[in-house]
Motif scaffolding. Structure first.
Motif, PDB file in Angstrom:
ATOM      1  N   GLY A   1       1.104  -0.978  -0.277  1.00 19.91           N
ATOM      2  CA  GLY A   1      -0.041  -0.456   0.198  1.00 19.91           C
ATOM      3  C   GLY A   1       1.008   1.132  -0.052  1.00 19.91           C
ATOM      4  O   GLY A   1       1.372   1.268  -0.673  1.00 19.91           O
ATOM      5  N   GLY A   2       0.695   2.044   0.929  1.00 20.74           N
ATOM      6  CA  GLY A   2       1.219   2.959   0.831  1.00 20.74           C
ATOM      7  C   GLY A   2       2.185   3.127   1.879  1.00 20.74           C
ATOM      8  O   GLY A   2       2.727   2.693   2.073  1.00 20.74           O
ATOM      9  N   PRO A   3       2.998   4.931   1.174  1.00 17.72           N
ATOM     10  CA  PRO A   3       4.503   4.674   1.832  1.00 17.72           C
ATOM     11  C   PRO A   3       3.869   5.200   3.734  1.00 17.72           C
ATOM     12  O   PRO A   3       3.275   5.666   4.388  1.00 17.72           O
ATOM     13  N   THR A   4       5.053   5.173   4.640  1.00 15.95           N
ATOM     14  CA  THR A   4       5.270   5.178   6.374  1.00 15.95           C
ATOM     15  C   THR A   4       5.488   6.893   6.127  1.00 15.95           C
ATOM     16  O   THR A   4       5.729   7.122   5.530  1.00 15.95           O
ATOM     17  N   MET A   5       5.097   7.695   7.454  1.00  9.00           N
ATOM     18  CA  MET A   5       6.096   8.329   7.900  1.00  9.00           C
ATOM     19  C   MET A   5       7.404   8.019   7.524  1.00  9.00           C
ATOM     20  O   MET A   5       8.482   9.366   7.639  1.00  9.00           O
ATOM     21  N   GLY A   6       8.209   6.776   8.672  1.00  5.61           N
ATOM     22  CA  GLY A   6       9.216   6.870   8.840  1.00  5.61           C
ATOM     23  C   GLY A   6       9.656   6.448   6.540  1.00  5.61           C
ATOM     24  O   GLY A   6      11.323   7.128   6.881  1.00  5.61           O
ATOM     25  N   TRP A   7       9.331   5.705   5.662  1.00  9.97           N
ATOM     26  CA  TRP A   7      10.166   5.847   5.154  1.00  9.97           C
ATOM     27  C   TRP A   7       9.829   7.826   4.226  1.00  9.97           C
ATOM     28  O   TRP A   7      10.774   7.944   3.523  1.00  9.97           O
ATOM     29  N   LEU A   8       8.788   8.554   4.260  1.00 12.05           N
ATOM     30  CA  LEU A   8       9.003   9.561   3.612  1.00 12.05           C
ATOM     31  C   LEU A   8      10.259  10.640   4.301  1.00 12.05           C
ATOM     32  O   LEU A   8      10.734  11.002   3.903  1.00 12.05           O
TER      33      LEU A   8
END
Length: 283
Positions: A195-202
């Motif tokens: 699914g979508g990106p995590t805050m950590g990935w961002l």
């Protein structure tokens, strides 16, 4: 980590390493791989950590997460070792798409042993509105401090993009057949999807893009493309980078969205044809 190798008796022009984008996996590049094989190249690719059939690294296996963006370089090192072990034909070339372009540029700084590189819609900065850009880094830093780095970026969840987004509103392609192919893959092989990106990935992606922007372009032939209707990556960052790439060339593709190798046949054939010719003439 899952990897794929394709070669045939005609693979004497070298080997192309395909670095996929965020949420992508080997099967999504089947048509690109076939085109490269048909032009005499062998192909090596992979599912990044947390993607496709490679091991998932987040507590929620559907989340696109990474602890450090530079950890993707460990995946690069592993795929290079595999190619060496398999004695893949030389010279080697890099083809990076979206996030794969971000990972690929860092790999070039790390002396990736390729003769030339080509990028489609490289993620050298994320496309954001000014208000969102102003708060993206602080919010992601706070999320990390609060132990919420594996939570989704607001507006995203575990749903596959192509399954939740109708063709008429997608940011990927104008080609209905290509989009139908992606949705079919997602339905038939849900275990491949994230699914979508995590805050950590961002947070990590923004840090990586900032790092890349402060470093000069490598001294290697490079060809980059981006669609003029791309709503995922920041076109200005690509243009700025390529203007200062001594042996670089940039083409803004008219009438194209983010996934250039999944666009209409005319656009796809143009991009792949120029890429193949560029690799052949790079030596």
């Amino acid at each position: 980590m899952r990897a794929g190798i394709w070669s045939n008796q005609a693979s004497h022009k070298g080997t192309v390493f395909i670095f996929p984008g965020r949420s992508e996996y080997l099967e999504r590049f089947g048509r690109t791989t076939s085109a490269l094989l048909g032009s005499g190249f062998a192909v090596v690719s992979l599912d990044w950590r947390g993607h496709g059939l490679s091991d998932r690294i987040a507590k929620n296996p559907r989340a696109c997460h990474v602890t450090r963006f530079t950890y993707y370089q460990k995946d690069v090192a592993a795929i290079i070792e595999l190619a060496k072990a398999k004695d893949m034909p030389q010279p080697w070339f890099l083809f990076g798409n979206s996030m794969g372009g971000c990972i690929g540029l860092r790999a070039l700084y790390n002396d990736l042993p390729v003769a030339a590189a080509a990028f489609t819609a490289p993620l050298w900065d994320i496309k954001m509105s000014k208000p969102l850009r102003a708060i993206a880094t602080p919010i992601s830093v706070v999320a990390h401090a609060l132990g919420r780095s594996q939570s989704y970026v607001p507006g995203y969840n575990s749903e596959s993009y192509v399954l939740k987004t109708p063709f008429s509103g997608n940011k990927v392609t104008h080609d209905q057949e290509a989009y139908d192919f992606l949705t079919t893959l997602a339905k038939q092989m849900p275990e491949f999807e994230i699914g979508g990106p995590t805050m950590g990935w961002l947070q990590e992606c923004l840090k990586e893009c900032k790092f890349l922007s402060t470093n000069p372009s490598p001294d290697i032939p490079c060809l980059a493309f981006c669609g003029d209707q791309d709503e995922v990556v920041e076109i200005g960052a690509i243009n700025s980078r390529m203007q200062n790439w001594r042996r670089g060339k940039f083409e803004l593709v008219q009438g194209a969205k983010h996934e250039l190798v999944m666009e209409s046949s005319a656009i796809r054939d143009n991009v792949l044809g120029k890429t193949e010719a560029f690799f052949k003439n790079a030596l």
